[in-house]
Motif scaffolding. Structure first.
Motif, PDB file in Angstrom:
ATOM      1  N   ASP A 303       0.804  -1.212   0.000  1.00  0.00           N
ATOM      2  CA  ASP A 303       0.000   0.000   0.000  1.00  0.00           C
ATOM      3  C   ASP A 303       0.845   1.274   0.000  1.00  0.00           C
ATOM      4  OD1 ASP A 303      -2.406  -1.474   0.126  1.00  0.00           O
ATOM      5  OD2 ASP A 303      -2.147  -1.726   2.296  1.00  0.00           O
ATOM      6  N   VAL A 304       2.166   1.130  -0.131  1.00  0.00           N
ATOM      7  CA  VAL A 304       3.052   2.294  -0.046  1.00  0.00           C
ATOM      8  C   VAL A 304       3.605   2.601  -1.435  1.00  0.00           C
ATOM      9  CG1 VAL A 304       5.105   3.266   1.045  1.00  0.00           C
ATOM     10  CG2 VAL A 304       3.670   1.631   2.299  1.00  0.00           C
ATOM     11  N   LEU A 305       3.332   3.810  -1.935  1.00  0.00           N
ATOM     12  CA  LEU A 305       3.840   4.207  -3.247  1.00  0.00           C
ATOM     13  C   LEU A 305       5.361   4.275  -3.226  1.00  0.00           C
ATOM     14  CD1 LEU A 305       1.472   6.991  -4.659  1.00  0.00           C
ATOM     15  CD2 LEU A 305       2.106   4.855  -5.768  1.00  0.00           C
ATOM     16  N   ALA A 312      -0.053   3.018 -14.959  1.00  0.00           N
ATOM     17  CA  ALA A 312      -0.579   2.611 -16.265  1.00  0.00           C
ATOM     18  C   ALA A 312      -1.731   3.505 -16.699  1.00  0.00           C
ATOM     19  CB  ALA A 312      -1.046   1.162 -16.225  1.00  0.00           C
ATOM     20  N   TYR A 313      -1.831   3.670 -18.003  1.00  0.00           N
ATOM     21  CA  TYR A 313      -3.003   4.301 -18.609  1.00  0.00           C
ATOM     22  C   TYR A 313      -4.005   3.174 -18.847  1.00  0.00           C
ATOM     23  CZ  TYR A 313      -0.073   8.401 -19.300  1.00  0.00           C
ATOM     24  OH  TYR A 313       0.740   9.495 -19.093  1.00  0.00           O
ATOM     25  N   ARG A 348      -7.018   8.557 -24.079  1.00  0.00           N
ATOM     26  CA  ARG A 348      -7.286   9.247 -22.820  1.00  0.00           C
ATOM     27  C   ARG A 348      -8.018   8.296 -21.873  1.00  0.00           C
ATOM     28  NH1 ARG A 348      -6.283  14.457 -22.355  1.00  0.00           N
ATOM     29  NH2 ARG A 348      -7.585  14.530 -20.495  1.00  0.00           N
ATOM     30  N   GLY A 349      -7.577   8.294 -20.616  1.00  0.00           N
ATOM     31  CA  GLY A 349      -8.214   7.439 -19.629  1.00  0.00           C
ATOM     32  C   GLY A 349      -7.573   7.605 -18.277  1.00  0.00           C
ATOM     33  N   PRO A 350      -8.008   6.816 -17.287  1.00  0.00           N
ATOM     34  CA  PRO A 350      -7.421   6.900 -15.946  1.00  0.00           C
ATOM     35  C   PRO A 350      -5.933   6.571 -15.971  1.00  0.00           C
ATOM     36  CG  PRO A 350      -9.453   5.617 -15.925  1.00  0.00           C
ATOM     37  CD  PRO A 350      -9.101   5.834 -17.363  1.00  0.00           C
ATOM     38  N   TYR A 351      -5.166   7.301 -15.182  1.00  0.00           N
ATOM     39  CA  TYR A 351      -3.721   7.085 -15.055  1.00  0.00           C
ATOM     40  C   TYR A 351      -3.459   6.806 -13.583  1.00  0.00           C
ATOM     41  CZ  TYR A 351       1.283   8.424 -15.139  1.00  0.00           C
ATOM     42  OH  TYR A 351       2.658   8.453 -15.015  1.00  0.00           O
ATOM     43  N   VAL A 352      -3.209   5.541 -13.263  1.00  0.00           N
ATOM     44  CA  VAL A 352      -3.172   5.137 -11.853  1.00  0.00           C
ATOM     45  C   VAL A 352      -1.943   4.276 -11.554  1.00  0.00           C
ATOM     46  CG1 VAL A 352      -5.704   5.156 -11.702  1.00  0.00           C
ATOM     47  CG2 VAL A 352      -4.502   3.011 -12.210  1.00  0.00           C
ATOM     48  N   PRO A 353      -1.531   4.230 -10.272  1.00  0.00           N
ATOM     49  CA  PRO A 353      -0.453   3.301  -9.895  1.00  0.00           C
ATOM     50  C   PRO A 353      -0.967   1.866  -9.940  1.00  0.00           C
ATOM     51  CG  PRO A 353      -1.343   4.397  -7.948  1.00  0.00           C
ATOM     52  CD  PRO A 353      -1.982   5.046  -9.129  1.00  0.00           C
ATOM     53  N   CYS A 376      -9.198   0.634 -10.605  1.00  0.00           N
ATOM     54  CA  CYS A 376      -8.369   0.679  -9.388  1.00  0.00           C
ATOM     55  C   CYS A 376      -6.897   0.373  -9.642  1.00  0.00           C
ATOM     56  CB  CYS A 376      -8.931  -0.297  -8.353  1.00  0.00           C
ATOM     57  SG  CYS A 376      -8.926  -2.029  -8.909  1.00  0.00           S
ATOM     58  N   GLY A 377      -6.589  -0.444 -10.680  1.00  0.00           N
ATOM     59  CA  GLY A 377      -5.200  -0.746 -10.989  1.00  0.00           C
ATOM     60  C   GLY A 377      -4.618  -1.941 -10.268  1.00  0.00           C
ATOM     61  N   HIS A 378      -5.456  -2.783  -9.635  1.00  0.00           N
ATOM     62  CA  HIS A 378      -4.925  -4.013  -9.040  1.00  0.00           C
ATOM     63  C   HIS A 378      -4.602  -5.023 -10.140  1.00  0.00           C
ATOM     64  CE1 HIS A 378      -6.430  -2.661  -5.016  1.00  0.00           C
ATOM     65  NE2 HIS A 378      -5.306  -3.247  -4.681  1.00  0.00           N
ATOM     66  N   VAL A 379      -3.442  -5.655 -10.018  1.00  0.00           N
ATOM     67  CA  VAL A 379      -2.908  -6.511 -11.080  1.00  0.00           C
ATOM     68  C   VAL A 379      -2.944  -7.973 -10.661  1.00  0.00           C
ATOM     69  CG1 VAL A 379      -0.887  -6.972 -12.529  1.00  0.00           C
ATOM     70  CG2 VAL A 379      -1.400  -4.627 -11.801  1.00  0.00           C
ATOM     71  N   CYS A 380      -3.393  -8.837 -11.564  1.00  0.00           N
ATOM     72  CA  CYS A 380      -3.388 -10.280 -11.331  1.00  0.00           C
ATOM     73  C   CYS A 380      -3.430 -10.980 -12.685  1.00  0.00           C
ATOM     74  CB  CYS A 380      -4.565 -10.710 -10.440  1.00  0.00           C
ATOM     75  SG  CYS A 380      -6.177 -10.199 -11.046  1.00  0.00           S
ATOM     76  N   SER A 381      -3.761 -12.270 -12.700  1.00  0.00           N
ATOM     77  CA  SER A 381      -3.755 -13.025 -13.946  1.00  0.00           C
ATOM     78  C   SER A 381      -4.972 -12.673 -14.813  1.00  0.00           C
ATOM     79  CB  SER A 381      -3.755 -14.527 -13.653  1.00  0.00           C
ATOM     80  OG  SER A 381      -4.996 -14.915 -13.077  1.00  0.00           O
TER      81      SER A 381
END
Length: 427
Positions: A303-305, A312-313, A348-353, A376-381
């Protein structure tokens, strides 16, 4: 490791690997732990294990009027009972007796001793109050109970409502209740306990089932018009309250995922997710603008940047580091819609960590993290994003929407996930 009430757990005679595990409950919206950390019986996941001494109960004598026996059953601290108030003049009391073949586990908002797993309202985005409580919670203090067979195949069944500190369940005049054909009583709790069993198990081929409501006696019903409506839905005789791997339990404020012990044995471990993270970072992905190397932070710092954090866009999936490219944008417009223009493709779109999904129980396979949930930008398979993108979770009193399992943020309807495009190092 185990909460209060689980200290008396037993190991299998044929196994020395520890206690017999029936399964685990995992709170959706918790990416490996509660926002303020796991504390005691309030945590993000709860293991149901066989107890040293059975504590299950089953229905016994029915008292159809206010008899001395009924009053005794309700007042006794040693006697489990359910009271159905039909009117001020009539109450039906059902006595419950000990069942040596089952173990009982209770879930709810209350922190009283009968509750094994304390569950509080889940807030989208993983934010929570310091004490885990919200001002007006919609989760029942004694929300539901799960009864597990102590012997193979260790089936687990869910029932609405839990017994309080006096071992009673009270359904008042306003609660939906009725007498069944066999003379037994049944009823629903105020906001209800909803369950969805996936079709084809919890795997790459899983498909969502239909949401149903479970009664106090474990019968299955179609949903009411609204969450707390007085009129029950139609009974569904062909379905049961037995939980299967991947069953979802909604308590009106929090949704739980049930994973069987067998299902968890085929689920990626935290070690496996850490290996996938290291493998991803070993590829040394670069930011196409700053040419700096990107790296996902360790799972402990989820949770720490970090300065090397990938961003990612989400309209196109191009992965960058954080940069301020695109000064032509209107700052006020960006603040309002949080959109940026991708320097690679102008989309154009959301730009999130980007954040790795750390709760392994939510994965339907063990493939590399190649896709991100939007917004939200959560990454998985890929298969995991596809599965959760088709699951509609209860929201409010009568609406449903898909949400990221790691943070419970609602997913974008037109495109719930995006394939990530990493740039390899130029050298």
């Amino acid at each position: 490791m185990f909460s209060r009430g689980q200290e008396n757990i037993s190991t299998s005679p044929a196994s020395t690997k520890g206690p017999v595990k029936y399964g685990e409950l995992i709170v959706l919206g918790c990416n490996g732990s509660l926002p303020n950390g796991d504390k005691g019986r309030r945590k993000s996941r709860f293991a149901l294990c066989r107890r040293n001494k059975a504590n299950g109960v089953k229905p016994s004598t029915v008292h159809t009027s206010c008899t001395p026996q009924a009053a005794k059953a309700v007042s006794s601290k040693e006697q489990h009972s359910i009271s159905y108030t039909l009117s001020r003049a009539q109450t039906v009391v059902v006595e419950y007796t000990h069942d040596s073949s089952t173990d009982m586990f209770q879930i709810g908002r209350s922190t009283e001793n009968p509750i094994d797993f304390v569950v509080t309202d889940t807030v989208p985005g993983g934010q929570g109050n310091e004490d885990g409580q919200t001002v007006q919670s919609t989760i029942s203090r004694f929300a539901c109970r799960i009864i597990c067979q102590r012997n193979p195949p260790y089936s687990a069944r869910i029932y609405a409502a839990g017994f309080d500190s006096s071992k009673n369940i009270f359904l008042g005049e306003k609660a939906a209740k009725w007498r069944m054909q066999d003379g037994q009583m049944d009823g629903l709790t105020t906001n209800g306990v909803l369950v969805m069993h996936p079709r084809h198990g919890f795997s790459q081929d899983s498909k969502p089932g239909l949401w149903r409501e479970i009664s106090v006696c474990g019968n299955v019903f179609m949903l009411r018009e609204t969450r707390s409506a007085q009129q029950r839905g139609k009974m569904v005789d062909s379905e049961s309250n037995e939980l299967v791997d991947g069953s979802l339990i909604d308590l009106c404020g929090a949704t739980l995922l049930w994973r069987t012990a067998e299902g968890l044995a085929h689920t990626p471990t935290v070690k496996h997710l850490e290996a996938l993270r290291q493998e991803l970072n070993a590829g040394r992905p670069q930011c196409p603008v700053g040419f700096n190397t990107l790296a996902f932070p360790s799972l402990r710092r989820k949770d720490v940047l970090d300065e090397k954090q990938p961003w990612a866009y989400l309209r196109c999936g191009h992965v960058h580091g954080y940069h301020s490219w695109g000064g032509r944008r209107d700052p006020e417009v960006e603040a309002a819609c949080q959109e940026r223009e991708c320097p690679m493709c102008r989309a154009r779109g959301p730009y999130v960590p980007l954040w790795l999904g750390c709760e392994a129980a939510f994965y339907v396979d063990a493939e590399p993290p190649t896709h991100a949930f939007v917004p939200c930008g959560h990454v998985c398979s890929e298969k995991t994003t596809a599965y959760w993108g088709q699951i509609l979770l209860p929201h409010g009193t009568h609406t449903f929407h898909a949400a990221c399992p790691f943070c419970i943020v609602p997913l974008r309807e037109e495109s719930s996930c995006v394939r990530l495009i990493f740039q390899s190092p130029l050298d």
